[in-house]
Scaffold this motif. Structure first.
Motif, PDB file in Angstrom:
ATOM      1  N   ILE A  90       9.007   9.633  -2.371  1.00 21.66           N
ATOM      2  CA  ILE A  90      10.201   9.059  -1.743  1.00 21.66           C
ATOM      3  C   ILE A  90       9.894   8.617  -0.317  1.00 21.66           C
ATOM      4  O   ILE A  90      10.307   7.530   0.106  1.00 21.66           O
ATOM      5  CB  ILE A  90      11.374  10.059  -1.791  1.00 21.66           C
ATOM      6  N   ASN A  91       9.155   9.433   0.423  1.00 17.77           N
ATOM      7  CA  ASN A  91       8.812   9.060   1.799  1.00 17.77           C
ATOM      8  C   ASN A  91       7.985   7.782   1.845  1.00 17.77           C
ATOM      9  O   ASN A  91       8.211   6.920   2.703  1.00 17.77           O
ATOM     10  CB  ASN A  91       8.069  10.203   2.485  1.00 17.77           C
ATOM     11  N   HIS A  92       7.042   7.630   0.924  1.00 20.66           N
ATOM     12  CA  HIS A  92       6.241   6.403   0.883  1.00 20.66           C
ATOM     13  C   HIS A  92       7.110   5.205   0.505  1.00 20.66           C
ATOM     14  O   HIS A  92       6.953   4.118   1.072  1.00 20.66           O
ATOM     15  CB  HIS A  92       5.084   6.540  -0.103  1.00 20.66           C
ATOM     16  N   TYR A  93       8.001   5.388  -0.453  1.00 23.03           N
ATOM     17  CA  TYR A  93       8.890   4.299  -0.853  1.00 23.03           C
ATOM     18  C   TYR A  93       9.801   3.891   0.306  1.00 23.03           C
ATOM     19  O   TYR A  93      10.056   2.697   0.513  1.00 23.03           O
ATOM     20  CB  TYR A  93       9.736   4.695  -2.063  1.00 23.03           C
ATOM     21  N   ILE A  94      10.292   4.854   1.063  1.00 20.63           N
ATOM     22  CA  ILE A  94      11.146   4.545   2.208  1.00 20.63           C
ATOM     23  C   ILE A  94      10.372   3.706   3.227  1.00 20.63           C
ATOM     24  O   ILE A  94      10.882   2.705   3.738  1.00 20.63           O
ATOM     25  CB  ILE A  94      11.685   5.836   2.859  1.00 20.63           C
ATOM     26  N   LYS A  95       9.146   4.109   3.511  1.00 22.76           N
ATOM     27  CA  LYS A  95       8.321   3.375   4.479  1.00 22.76           C
ATOM     28  C   LYS A  95       8.068   1.945   3.995  1.00 22.76           C
ATOM     29  O   LYS A  95       8.179   0.992   4.764  1.00 22.76           O
ATOM     30  CB  LYS A  95       6.996   4.112   4.702  1.00 22.76           C
ATOM     31  N   ALA A  96       7.765   1.799   2.703  1.00 22.93           N
ATOM     32  CA  ALA A  96       7.529   0.469   2.141  1.00 22.93           C
ATOM     33  C   ALA A  96       8.789  -0.392   2.238  1.00 22.93           C
ATOM     34  O   ALA A  96       8.729  -1.569   2.586  1.00 22.93           O
ATOM     35  CB  ALA A  96       7.071   0.576   0.695  1.00 22.93           C
ATOM     36  N   GLU A 106       0.830  -1.214   0.000  1.00 19.89           N
ATOM     37  CA  GLU A 106       0.000   0.000   0.000  1.00 19.89           C
ATOM     38  C   GLU A 106       0.861   1.259   0.000  1.00 19.89           C
ATOM     39  O   GLU A 106       0.556   2.227  -0.711  1.00 19.89           O
ATOM     40  CB  GLU A 106      -0.949  -0.016   1.197  1.00 19.89           C
ATOM     41  N   TYR A 107       1.940   1.252   0.778  1.00 21.15           N
ATOM     42  CA  TYR A 107       2.855   2.404   0.758  1.00 21.15           C
ATOM     43  C   TYR A 107       3.509   2.551  -0.616  1.00 21.15           C
ATOM     44  O   TYR A 107       3.685   3.663  -1.117  1.00 21.15           O
ATOM     45  CB  TYR A 107       3.921   2.283   1.839  1.00 21.15           C
ATOM     46  N   TYR A 108       3.852   1.442  -1.221  1.00 21.81           N
ATOM     47  CA  TYR A 108       4.434   1.468  -2.562  1.00 21.81           C
ATOM     48  C   TYR A 108       3.454   2.088  -3.559  1.00 21.81           C
ATOM     49  O   TYR A 108       3.824   2.941  -4.366  1.00 21.81           O
ATOM     50  CB  TYR A 108       4.828   0.053  -2.993  1.00 21.81           C
ATOM     51  N   GLN A 109       2.194   1.690  -3.476  1.00 20.51           N
ATOM     52  CA  GLN A 109       1.179   2.237  -4.381  1.00 20.51           C
ATOM     53  C   GLN A 109       0.958   3.730  -4.125  1.00 20.51           C
ATOM     54  O   GLN A 109       0.781   4.505  -5.071  1.00 20.51           O
ATOM     55  CB  GLN A 109      -0.140   1.464  -4.247  1.00 20.51           C
ATOM     56  N   LEU A 110       0.971   4.139  -2.864  1.00 29.39           N
ATOM     57  CA  LEU A 110       0.856   5.566  -2.553  1.00 29.39           C
ATOM     58  C   LEU A 110       2.040   6.332  -3.138  1.00 29.39           C
ATOM     59  O   LEU A 110       1.881   7.451  -3.639  1.00 29.39           O
ATOM     60  CB  LEU A 110       0.800   5.789  -1.037  1.00 29.39           C
ATOM     61  N   GLY A 111       3.215   5.734  -3.060  1.00 27.23           N
ATOM     62  CA  GLY A 111       4.399   6.352  -3.660  1.00 27.23           C
ATOM     63  C   GLY A 111       4.246   6.508  -5.162  1.00 27.23           C
ATOM     64  O   GLY A 111       4.594   7.547  -5.727  1.00 27.23           O
ATOM     65  N   ASN A 112       3.703   5.490  -5.807  1.00 28.81           N
ATOM     66  CA  ASN A 112       3.479   5.572  -7.258  1.00 28.81           C
ATOM     67  C   ASN A 112       2.495   6.685  -7.604  1.00 28.81           C
ATOM     68  O   ASN A 112       2.700   7.436  -8.561  1.00 28.81           O
ATOM     69  CB  ASN A 112       2.965   4.240  -7.802  1.00 28.81           C
ATOM     70  N   GLU A 113       1.426   6.790  -6.824  1.00 30.66           N
ATOM     71  CA  GLU A 113       0.431   7.837  -7.068  1.00 30.66           C
ATOM     72  C   GLU A 113       1.047   9.226  -6.887  1.00 30.66           C
ATOM     73  O   GLU A 113       0.809  10.127  -7.694  1.00 30.66           O
ATOM     74  CB  GLU A 113      -0.762   7.663  -6.134  1.00 30.66           C
ATOM     75  N   ALA A 114       1.837   9.391  -5.837  1.00 29.73           N
ATOM     76  CA  ALA A 114       2.482  10.675  -5.583  1.00 29.73           C
ATOM     77  C   ALA A 114       3.474  11.002  -6.699  1.00 29.73           C
ATOM     78  O   ALA A 114       3.542  12.149  -7.166  1.00 29.73           O
ATOM     79  CB  ALA A 114       3.189  10.648  -4.227  1.00 29.73           C
ATOM     80  N   ARG A 115       4.209  10.013  -7.155  1.00 30.60           N
ATOM     81  CA  ARG A 115       5.181  10.226  -8.238  1.00 30.60           C
ATOM     82  C   ARG A 115       4.478  10.687  -9.504  1.00 30.60           C
ATOM     83  O   ARG A 115       4.936  11.607 -10.178  1.00 30.60           O
ATOM     84  CB  ARG A 115       5.963   8.939  -8.498  1.00 30.60           C
ATOM     85  N   LYS A 116       3.354  10.062  -9.830  1.00 28.05           N
ATOM     86  CA  LYS A 116       2.610  10.431 -11.034  1.00 28.05           C
ATOM     87  C   LYS A 116       2.089  11.863 -10.964  1.00 28.05           C
ATOM     88  O   LYS A 116       1.924  12.509 -11.995  1.00 28.05           O
ATOM     89  CB  LYS A 116       1.453   9.465 -11.258  1.00 28.05           C
ATOM     90  N   LYS A 117       1.840  12.352  -9.751  1.00 31.19           N
ATOM     91  CA  LYS A 117       1.359  13.720  -9.562  1.00 31.19           C
ATOM     92  C   LYS A 117       2.508  14.722  -9.472  1.00 31.19           C
ATOM     93  O   LYS A 117       2.280  15.912  -9.340  1.00 31.19           O
ATOM     94  CB  LYS A 117       0.519  13.807  -8.291  1.00 31.19           C
ATOM     95  N   LEU A 121       4.727  14.749  -7.010  1.00 31.80           N
ATOM     96  CA  LEU A 121       5.018  15.000  -5.596  1.00 31.80           C
ATOM     97  C   LEU A 121       6.211  14.125  -5.193  1.00 31.80           C
ATOM     98  O   LEU A 121       6.070  13.122  -4.503  1.00 31.80           O
ATOM     99  CB  LEU A 121       3.783  14.705  -4.741  1.00 31.80           C
ATOM    100  N   TRP A 122       7.387  14.530  -5.648  1.00 32.53           N
ATOM    101  CA  TRP A 122       8.591  13.705  -5.534  1.00 32.53           C
ATOM    102  C   TRP A 122       8.937  13.357  -4.091  1.00 32.53           C
ATOM    103  O   TRP A 122       9.230  12.207  -3.783  1.00 32.53           O
ATOM    104  CB  TRP A 122       9.774  14.397  -6.188  1.00 32.53           C
ATOM    105  N   HIS A 123       8.947  14.352  -3.200  1.00 30.44           N
ATOM    106  CA  HIS A 123       9.341  14.086  -1.815  1.00 30.44           C
ATOM    107  C   HIS A 123       8.343  13.169  -1.115  1.00 30.44           C
ATOM    108  O   HIS A 123       8.734  12.295  -0.345  1.00 30.44           O
ATOM    109  CB  HIS A 123       9.480  15.406  -1.048  1.00 30.44           C
ATOM    110  N   GLU A 124       7.074  13.363  -1.398  1.00 35.67           N
ATOM    111  CA  GLU A 124       6.047  12.490  -0.820  1.00 35.67           C
ATOM    112  C   GLU A 124       6.227  11.058  -1.324  1.00 35.67           C
ATOM    113  O   GLU A 124       6.137  10.098  -0.551  1.00 35.67           O
ATOM    114  CB  GLU A 124       4.657  13.014  -1.182  1.00 35.67           C
TER     115      GLU A 124
END
Length: 59
Positions: free
Chosen positions: A23-29, A5-16, A18-21
């Motif tokens: 990265i933070n989701h990817y780190i958590k995942a 789920e964190y990985y998917q949130l990271g993908n959604e943020a990347r598509k928008k 929102l680079w820092h957001e």
């Protein structure tokens, strides 16, 4: 939330853009699952940010 789920949130943020957001989701995942595709996704964003956005990226 799961690592996936964190990985998917990271993908959604990347598509928008929102680079820092993203990265933070990817780190958590990656912390939750070291074999997550988020590890590679974060490396990709790190490379992109360090090359194109030196002023925006502060590791």
């Amino acid at each position: 939330m799961s690592a996936e789920e964190y990985y998917q949130l990271g993908n959604e943020a990347r598509k928008k853009g929102l680079w820092h957001e993203a990265i933070n989701h990817y780190i958590k995942a990656a912390e939750m699952d070291p074999d997550s595709p988020a590890v590679e996704a974060k490396k990709m964003l790190d490379d992109i940010m360090s090359f194109y956005c030196k002023d925006m990226y502060n590791p």
